[in-house]
Design a protein around this motif. Structure first.
Motif, PDB file in Angstrom:
ATOM      1  N   GLY A 207       0.820  -1.214   0.000  1.00 56.17           N
ATOM      2  CA  GLY A 207       0.000   0.000   0.000  1.00 56.17           C
ATOM      3  C   GLY A 207       0.852   1.262   0.000  1.00 56.17           C
ATOM      4  O   GLY A 207       2.083   1.211   0.098  1.00 56.17           O
ATOM      5  N   THR A 208       0.165   2.376  -0.095  1.00 56.13           N
ATOM      6  CA  THR A 208       0.837   3.667  -0.228  1.00 56.13           C
ATOM      7  C   THR A 208       1.726   3.990   0.969  1.00 56.13           C
ATOM      8  O   THR A 208       2.801   4.564   0.828  1.00 56.13           O
ATOM      9  CB  THR A 208      -0.217   4.771  -0.412  1.00 56.13           C
ATOM     10  N   GLN A 209       1.255   3.603   2.145  1.00 56.55           N
ATOM     11  CA  GLN A 209       2.035   3.897   3.344  1.00 56.55           C
ATOM     12  C   GLN A 209       3.430   3.285   3.223  1.00 56.55           C
ATOM     13  O   GLN A 209       4.432   3.917   3.537  1.00 56.55           O
ATOM     14  CB  GLN A 209       1.286   3.318   4.556  1.00 56.55           C
ATOM     15  N   TYR A 233      -2.313  14.953   3.765  1.00 54.28           N
ATOM     16  CA  TYR A 233      -2.721  13.598   4.176  1.00 54.28           C
ATOM     17  C   TYR A 233      -1.838  13.183   5.360  1.00 54.28           C
ATOM     18  O   TYR A 233      -0.621  13.137   5.243  1.00 54.28           O
ATOM     19  CB  TYR A 233      -2.541  12.644   2.997  1.00 54.28           C
ATOM     20  N   TYR A 272       5.951  15.886  -1.747  1.00 52.76           N
ATOM     21  CA  TYR A 272       4.805  14.974  -1.732  1.00 52.76           C
ATOM     22  C   TYR A 272       3.558  15.706  -2.237  1.00 52.76           C
ATOM     23  O   TYR A 272       3.191  16.759  -1.691  1.00 52.76           O
ATOM     24  CB  TYR A 272       4.558  14.457  -0.304  1.00 52.76           C
ATOM     25  N   THR A 274      -0.606  15.266  -4.181  1.00 52.56           N
ATOM     26  CA  THR A 274      -1.764  14.485  -4.643  1.00 52.56           C
ATOM     27  C   THR A 274      -2.418  15.297  -5.766  1.00 52.56           C
ATOM     28  O   THR A 274      -3.501  15.864  -5.574  1.00 52.56           O
ATOM     29  CB  THR A 274      -2.755  14.247  -3.477  1.00 52.56           C
ATOM     30  N   TYR A 279      -5.626  15.792  -1.335  1.00 52.40           N
ATOM     31  CA  TYR A 279      -6.243  15.318  -0.100  1.00 52.40           C
ATOM     32  C   TYR A 279      -5.866  16.278   1.027  1.00 52.40           C
ATOM     33  O   TYR A 279      -4.684  16.509   1.256  1.00 52.40           O
ATOM     34  CB  TYR A 279      -5.745  13.905   0.258  1.00 52.40           C
ATOM     35  N   ASP A 307       1.067  10.797  -5.185  1.00 57.69           N
ATOM     36  CA  ASP A 307       0.125   9.861  -4.563  1.00 57.69           C
ATOM     37  C   ASP A 307      -1.204   9.965  -5.305  1.00 57.69           C
ATOM     38  O   ASP A 307      -1.937  10.932  -5.154  1.00 57.69           O
ATOM     39  CB  ASP A 307      -0.025  10.233  -3.070  1.00 57.69           C
ATOM     40  N   TYR A 309      -4.231   8.343  -5.193  1.00 54.26           N
ATOM     41  CA  TYR A 309      -4.915   7.362  -4.339  1.00 54.26           C
ATOM     42  C   TYR A 309      -6.352   7.055  -4.726  1.00 54.26           C
ATOM     43  O   TYR A 309      -6.877   6.025  -4.350  1.00 54.26           O
ATOM     44  CB  TYR A 309      -4.879   7.849  -2.882  1.00 54.26           C
ATOM     45  N   THR A 337      -2.933   2.585  -5.069  1.00 50.50           N
ATOM     46  CA  THR A 337      -3.332   1.611  -4.047  1.00 50.50           C
ATOM     47  C   THR A 337      -4.636   0.928  -4.440  1.00 50.50           C
ATOM     48  O   THR A 337      -5.441   1.505  -5.186  1.00 50.50           O
ATOM     49  CB  THR A 337      -3.516   2.326  -2.697  1.00 50.50           C
ATOM     50  N   SER A 339      -6.558   0.033  -1.963  1.00 50.92           N
ATOM     51  CA  SER A 339      -7.327   0.244  -0.724  1.00 50.92           C
ATOM     52  C   SER A 339      -8.709   0.824  -0.978  1.00 50.92           C
ATOM     53  O   SER A 339      -9.662   0.509  -0.280  1.00 50.92           O
ATOM     54  CB  SER A 339      -6.604   1.248   0.176  1.00 50.92           C
ATOM     55  N   LYS A 340      -8.792   1.724  -1.938  1.00 49.37           N
ATOM     56  CA  LYS A 340     -10.056   2.431  -2.140  1.00 49.37           C
ATOM     57  C   LYS A 340     -10.964   1.683  -3.106  1.00 49.37           C
ATOM     58  O   LYS A 340     -12.174   1.674  -2.941  1.00 49.37           O
ATOM     59  CB  LYS A 340      -9.797   3.837  -2.718  1.00 49.37           C
TER      60      LYS A 340
HETATM   61  C1  LIG Z   1      -4.156  10.592   0.324  1.00 46.44           C
HETATM   62  C2  LIG Z   1      -4.167   9.110   0.587  1.00 46.44           C
HETATM   63  N1  LIG Z   1      -3.208   8.344   0.070  1.00 46.44           N
HETATM   64  C3  LIG Z   1      -3.197   7.005   0.264  1.00 46.44           C
HETATM   65  C4  LIG Z   1      -4.165   6.377   1.014  1.00 46.44           C
HETATM   66  C5  LIG Z   1      -4.206   4.867   1.145  1.00 46.44           C
HETATM   67  O1  LIG Z   1      -3.059   4.338   1.483  1.00 46.44           O
HETATM   68  P1  LIG Z   1      -2.833   2.764   1.725  1.00 46.44           P
HETATM   69  O2  LIG Z   1      -2.554   2.139   0.391  1.00 46.44           O
HETATM   70  O3  LIG Z   1      -1.642   2.767   2.611  1.00 46.44           O
HETATM   71  O4  LIG Z   1      -4.062   2.186   2.336  1.00 46.44           O
HETATM   72  C6  LIG Z   1      -5.148   7.140   1.608  1.00 46.44           C
HETATM   73  C7  LIG Z   1      -6.135   6.480   2.479  1.00 46.44           C
HETATM   74  O5  LIG Z   1      -6.927   7.035   3.157  1.00 46.44           O
HETATM   75  C8  LIG Z   1      -5.169   8.532   1.368  1.00 46.44           C
HETATM   76  O6  LIG Z   1      -6.137   9.284   1.891  1.00 46.44           O
END
Ligand SMILES: Cc1ncc(COP(=O)(O)O)c(C=O)c1O
Length: 499
Positions: A207-209, A233, A272, A274, A279, A307, A309, A337, A339-340
């Motif tokens: 994931g992005t983190q 973010y 960094y 977006t 965000y 990012d 996302y 990611t 994730s969403k």
């Molecule tokens: C700006 C942004 N980047 C990335 C993510 C997701 O990151 P990850 O892939 O770590 O879940 C989020 C999740 O809320 C986000 O708000």
């Protein structure tokens, strides 16, 4: 029924909109929300598992498992022979920061937590801990609608992968992730996001983190400067702080990150951004600003971390092209990611690095993270290559677009003059912009009493000058919830502004 059982029964009924959650998870979420909202105060005694199981009409093992989960995360403290008590989260956080005073820590004291000395970095990191959060609740910004996940289809694809019994999928994965997934992502990014990419440049991360953390570790040293958007973010700023970078917050306006002369006098290692959907404000970075940023990165020998996302959720017009696609100097590291689009717990994302960085990132990913999870990656590959990903995105985009429109309609009718709603047509949340006189943090807390979870815009700022507003997520809400809660939210904002 005891008042606490009664309270938990009500909280449990409110999680009913998501029947796919197990009973244990629903009880855990309900109790967590009640604790978080202080409807169950620090020190309150919970009923015994036997009594609660009887009162709620559920199995005792379910209650025990939910209590164990709450205890493991520090929400409750179980004392042998005496029962289960709600922990004092504030005192617990204060203790973790090393500044807690003993009298504050009523319940923690009772359980006699051993005192620990965190590292200097550890103290710093936990000093601004957000505290446990209720993850899924109406209007929580950023949450996708898990209930629309194609469970059965995923299960079929996953079973197929396991039936093949491939030894190589049980290893850590040395080459930056499952090759067919990297290929599928490469094609997707080329077509849908105009990213300039060859398969070797794609690393599969958790994931992005994790992508951000790898970038911070490999490209910057402690004390280096990172330019970040302001508001930012929190996940990104936390990673950079953990790696001891100096954050330089850069103002964001309607065209995205806006550099002034003072900013330009500094020398960032990382930038960094977006750009497709800032965000949390939602601003789209203009073409002129994109070009300027790429130019600055070359001049300053800095890396841009893009990012991207939630670009799948653009409800009108064509998806916006990525900043990386304009980069002719290999200064951009692009990250996305699942994730969403799928679900956050899948913990699969991707990082596209410039060719010169491939060996370093590949070896660091392997050495530092020991990636693995290849069976999940293989299932995801089939999900994409068999066309299900496209179908799923199209379906949820339609659903979320309709929910967004409904929320906007519910709010527009009720919001007073001076309060506006963000206009961009993408993402999973919208921003209600409030007059400067309104305390958005206090307002978000008042709204929480209605079991609605919105976030105060001002809390995302790093500099003192902040804009006030509320982030309201709509993806996780059913139309009925949006209608009902939207009405209540509109009314409470109108009352606040009039006061
Ligand atoms: C700006 C942004 N980047 C990335 C993510 C997701 O990151 P990850 O892939 O770590 O879940 C989020 C999740 O809320 C986000 O708000």
């Amino acid at each position: 029924m005891s008042p606490t059982s009664d309270l938990l029964a009500t909280a449990l009924a409110q999680t009913g909109a998501h029947p796919r959650l197990s009973q244990q998870r629903r009880l855990y979420e309900a109790a967590k929300a009640a604790i978080h909202q202080q409807r169950l105060g620090a020190g309150s005694k919970l009923p015994s598992s036997r009594d609660l199981a009887r009162d709620l009409g559920i199995a005792r093992n379910t209650v025990i498992a939910a209590f164990e989960q709450l205890a493991a995360e520090g929400y409750v403290i179980t004392s042998k022979g005496s029962g289960t008590y709600v922990a004092d989260l504030q005192a617990h956080n204060a203790l973790m920061r090393g500044v807690g005073s003993a009298p504050q820590a009523r319940v923690a004291q009772r359980a006699a937590l051993p005192s620990v000395r965190l590292s200097r970095r550890g103290q710093e990191l936990t000093s601004y801990a957000a505290g446990p959060q209720f993850e899924i609740q109406p209007f929580a910004p950023g949450d996708p609608d898990f209930s629309s996940f194609p469970f059965k289809l995923w299960q079929r694809l996953q079973n197929r992968v396991w039936r093949e019994a491939r030894n190589d999928l049980l290893d850590y994965g040395q080459s930056g992730g499952h090759q067919p997934l990297r290929q599928a992502i490469t094609e997707y990014l080329r077509i849908s996001r105009s990213v300039k990419v060859e398969v070797e440049q794609v690393m599969i991360t958790a994931g992005t983190q994790q992508s951000l953390d790898l970038c911070a570790q490999l490209l910057a040293d402690a004390g280096d400067t990172a330019w970040v958007e302001d508001p930012c973010y929190w996940g990104a700023s936390r990673v950079f702080q953990a790696r001891e970078l100096k954050l330089r917050p850069i103002t964001v306006d309607h065209d995205g990150m806006k550099l002034d002369d003072k900013d330009l006098a500094t020398k960032p290692r990382l930038i960094y951004v977006t750009p497709s959907h800032q965000y949390p404000t939602g601003a789209v970075m203009s073409l002129a600003r994109r070009r300027e940023l790429l130019d600055v990165a070359v001049r300053k020998d800095a890396w841009i971390l893009e990012d991207d996302y939630d670009s799948e959720f653009r409800y009108t017009g064509r998806p916006l092209a990525a900043l990386q696609g304009l980069d002719n100097d290999d200064r951009v590291l692009y990250m996305g990611t699942f994730s969403k689009v799928l679900y956050p717990g899948i913990k699969v994302g991707y990082l596209v690095v410039p060719p010169a960085l491939i060996p370093a990132f590949r070896s660091a990913l392997y050495d530092l993270q020991r990636p693995g999870q290849l069976t999940v990656q293989a299932t995801l590959t089939d999900f994409i290559t068999l066309g299900h990903f496209t179908t799923h995105v199209r379906k949820i985009r339609q659903t979320y677009g309709a929910r967004r429109e409904l929320l906007r309609r519910m709010l527009v009718l009720r919001l007073p003059a001076g309060v506006t709603i963000s206009k961009e047509e993408s993402g999973l949340h919208l921003v209600i912009e409030l007059p400067d006189s309104v305390d958005d943090v206090a307002l978000a807390q008042r709204v929480a009493a209605l079991d609605i979870s919105v976030k105060a815009l001002s809390t995302y700022y790093l500099k003192p000058q902040v804009r006030r507003g509320l982030l309201v997520g709509y993806a996780y809400c059913t139309p009925e919830q949006i209608t009902d809660y939207g009405r209540q939210l509109g009314a409470i904002i109108a009352a606040e502004v009039a006061a």
